[in-house]
Motif scaffolding. Structure first.
Motif, PDB file in Angstrom:
ATOM      1  N   LEU A 151       0.832  -1.204   0.000  1.00 33.08           N
ATOM      2  CA  LEU A 151       0.000   0.000   0.000  1.00 33.08           C
ATOM      3  C   LEU A 151       0.867   1.255   0.000  1.00 33.08           C
ATOM      4  O   LEU A 151       0.556   2.241  -0.670  1.00 33.08           O
ATOM      5  N   PHE A 152       1.969   1.212   0.744  1.00 32.35           N
ATOM      6  CA  PHE A 152       2.900   2.342   0.746  1.00 32.35           C
ATOM      7  C   PHE A 152       3.490   2.556  -0.647  1.00 32.35           C
ATOM      8  O   PHE A 152       3.594   3.688  -1.128  1.00 32.35           O
ATOM      9  N   LEU A 153       3.849   1.466  -1.305  1.00 36.42           N
ATOM     10  CA  LEU A 153       4.408   1.563  -2.655  1.00 36.42           C
ATOM     11  C   LEU A 153       3.375   2.143  -3.628  1.00 36.42           C
ATOM     12  O   LEU A 153       3.692   3.030  -4.428  1.00 36.42           O
ATOM     13  N   VAL A 154       2.138   1.658  -3.549  1.00 36.46           N
ATOM     14  CA  VAL A 154       1.067   2.174  -4.407  1.00 36.46           C
ATOM     15  C   VAL A 154       0.876   3.663  -4.148  1.00 36.46           C
ATOM     16  O   VAL A 154       0.771   4.464  -5.081  1.00 36.46           O
ATOM     17  N   HIS A 188       1.368   9.043  -5.919  1.00 37.04           N
ATOM     18  CA  HIS A 188       1.788  10.399  -5.572  1.00 37.04           C
ATOM     19  C   HIS A 188       2.627  11.005  -6.695  1.00 37.04           C
ATOM     20  O   HIS A 188       2.451  12.163  -7.063  1.00 37.04           O
ATOM     21  N   GLU A 189       3.542  10.213  -7.239  1.00 36.22           N
ATOM     22  CA  GLU A 189       4.395  10.692  -8.333  1.00 36.22           C
ATOM     23  C   GLU A 189       3.549  11.123  -9.531  1.00 36.22           C
ATOM     24  O   GLU A 189       3.823  12.123 -10.166  1.00 36.22           O
ATOM     25  N   PHE A 190       2.514  10.378  -9.819  1.00 32.93           N
ATOM     26  CA  PHE A 190       1.642  10.681 -10.951  1.00 32.93           C
ATOM     27  C   PHE A 190       0.755  11.891 -10.651  1.00 32.93           C
ATOM     28  O   PHE A 190       0.669  12.826 -11.442  1.00 32.93           O
ATOM     29  N   ASP A 212       0.975  14.268  -8.386  1.00 35.94           N
ATOM     30  CA  ASP A 212       1.644  15.543  -8.117  1.00 35.94           C
ATOM     31  C   ASP A 212       1.937  16.352  -9.370  1.00 35.94           C
ATOM     32  O   ASP A 212       2.216  17.541  -9.296  1.00 35.94           O
ATOM     33  N   ARG A 213       1.868  15.721 -10.529  1.00 39.40           N
ATOM     34  CA  ARG A 213       2.067  16.457 -11.786  1.00 39.40           C
ATOM     35  C   ARG A 213       0.860  17.331 -12.127  1.00 39.40           C
ATOM     36  O   ARG A 213       0.981  18.264 -12.909  1.00 39.40           O
ATOM     37  N   TYR A 214      -0.301  17.006 -11.557  1.00 36.43           N
ATOM     38  CA  TYR A 214      -1.545  17.659 -11.940  1.00 36.43           C
ATOM     39  C   TYR A 214      -2.166  18.528 -10.854  1.00 36.43           C
ATOM     40  O   TYR A 214      -2.957  19.414 -11.176  1.00 36.43           O
ATOM     41  N   ILE A 215      -1.874  18.228  -9.593  1.00 39.14           N
ATOM     42  CA  ILE A 215      -2.451  19.023  -8.504  1.00 39.14           C
ATOM     43  C   ILE A 215      -1.343  19.386  -7.519  1.00 39.14           C
ATOM     44  O   ILE A 215      -0.258  18.811  -7.550  1.00 39.14           O
ATOM     45  N   SER A 216      -1.647  20.309  -6.628  1.00 40.59           N
ATOM     46  CA  SER A 216      -0.637  20.765  -5.668  1.00 40.59           C
ATOM     47  C   SER A 216      -0.360  19.694  -4.614  1.00 40.59           C
ATOM     48  O   SER A 216      -1.170  18.785  -4.398  1.00 40.59           O
ATOM     49  N   ILE A 217       0.774  19.835  -3.962  1.00 44.15           N
ATOM     50  CA  ILE A 217       1.147  18.884  -2.914  1.00 44.15           C
ATOM     51  C   ILE A 217       0.140  18.904  -1.761  1.00 44.15           C
ATOM     52  O   ILE A 217      -0.269  17.827  -1.293  1.00 44.15           O
ATOM     53  N   PRO A 218      -0.318  20.075  -1.296  1.00 39.88           N
ATOM     54  CA  PRO A 218      -1.344  20.046  -0.236  1.00 39.88           C
ATOM     55  C   PRO A 218      -2.640  19.350  -0.673  1.00 39.88           C
ATOM     56  O   PRO A 218      -3.255  18.634   0.117  1.00 39.88           O
ATOM     57  N   GLN A 219      -3.046  19.536  -1.925  1.00 40.44           N
ATOM     58  CA  GLN A 219      -4.252  18.863  -2.415  1.00 40.44           C
ATOM     59  C   GLN A 219      -4.041  17.348  -2.479  1.00 40.44           C
ATOM     60  O   GLN A 219      -4.933  16.582  -2.104  1.00 40.44           O
TER      61      GLN A 219
END
Length: 165
Positions: free
Chosen positions: A110-113, A118-120, A122-129
């Motif tokens: 689950l951590f890996l998923v 997250h990597e995917f 984070d390209r489209y929305i902000s880190i807080p979102q």
């Protein structure tokens, strides 16, 4: 107030998630040495629910349908492996969670998923979102898993024992 470098924020959130995953594994291993009670089943999701306060901050807010999709993904997809690896056993008249080697693998998976998503995302929305969405996803997962544990506990423990807790 200065801004935080997004790369440092990303590294920090990943390290924080890894620390939380290791902490959950450690806590779950220790918990299997102690009897299960209704409080021990119900308090984690109740305590976690206080995290919704983060949405007071406008930067964490996401569209309602995104939040609903994250919750349902946690509820239907990610809770399933936790439910399948959680079982109870009775010892000396008390109920315990049975240790499962696959439970640790499930948490690490689950951590890996989460990290890959997250990597995917984070390209489209902000880190807080994305932090808010992953919180909602985890909340859906935890609530369903704990509901399963609650129903199983109620089925296995006589009603008069519930009042004693």
């Amino acid at each position: 107030m200065g801004s935080i470098n997004p790369s440092l924020l990303h590294i920090g959130s990943s390290l924080g998630a890894m620390l939380m995953a290791l902490m959950v594994i450690f806590i779950r291993l220790k918990a299997s040495d102690r009897p299960v009670t209704l409080r021990k089943i119900l308090i984690p999701p109740l305590g976690m629910s206080t995290g919704f306060i983060m949405f007071v901050v406008p930067e964490t807010r996401v569209p309602l349908w995104w939040a609903l999709a994250a919750f349902l993904a946690g509820w239907f997809v990610l809770a399933y492996p936790l439910i399948k690896t959680t079982s109870f056993h009775e010892k000396e008249g008390l109920l315990y969670v049975r240790r499962s080697k696959s439970f640790i693998l499930v948490l690490l998976g689950l951590f890996l998923v989460r990290t890959l998503l997250h990597e995917f995302i984070d390209r489209y929305i902000s880190i807080p979102q994305s932090g808010g969405l992953f919180f909602i996803l985890a909340f859906g997962m935890i609530v369903r898993w704990r509901m399963f544990m609650f129903r199983t506990y109620r089925r296995l423990v006589p009603p008069e024992a519930h009042a004693a807790q």
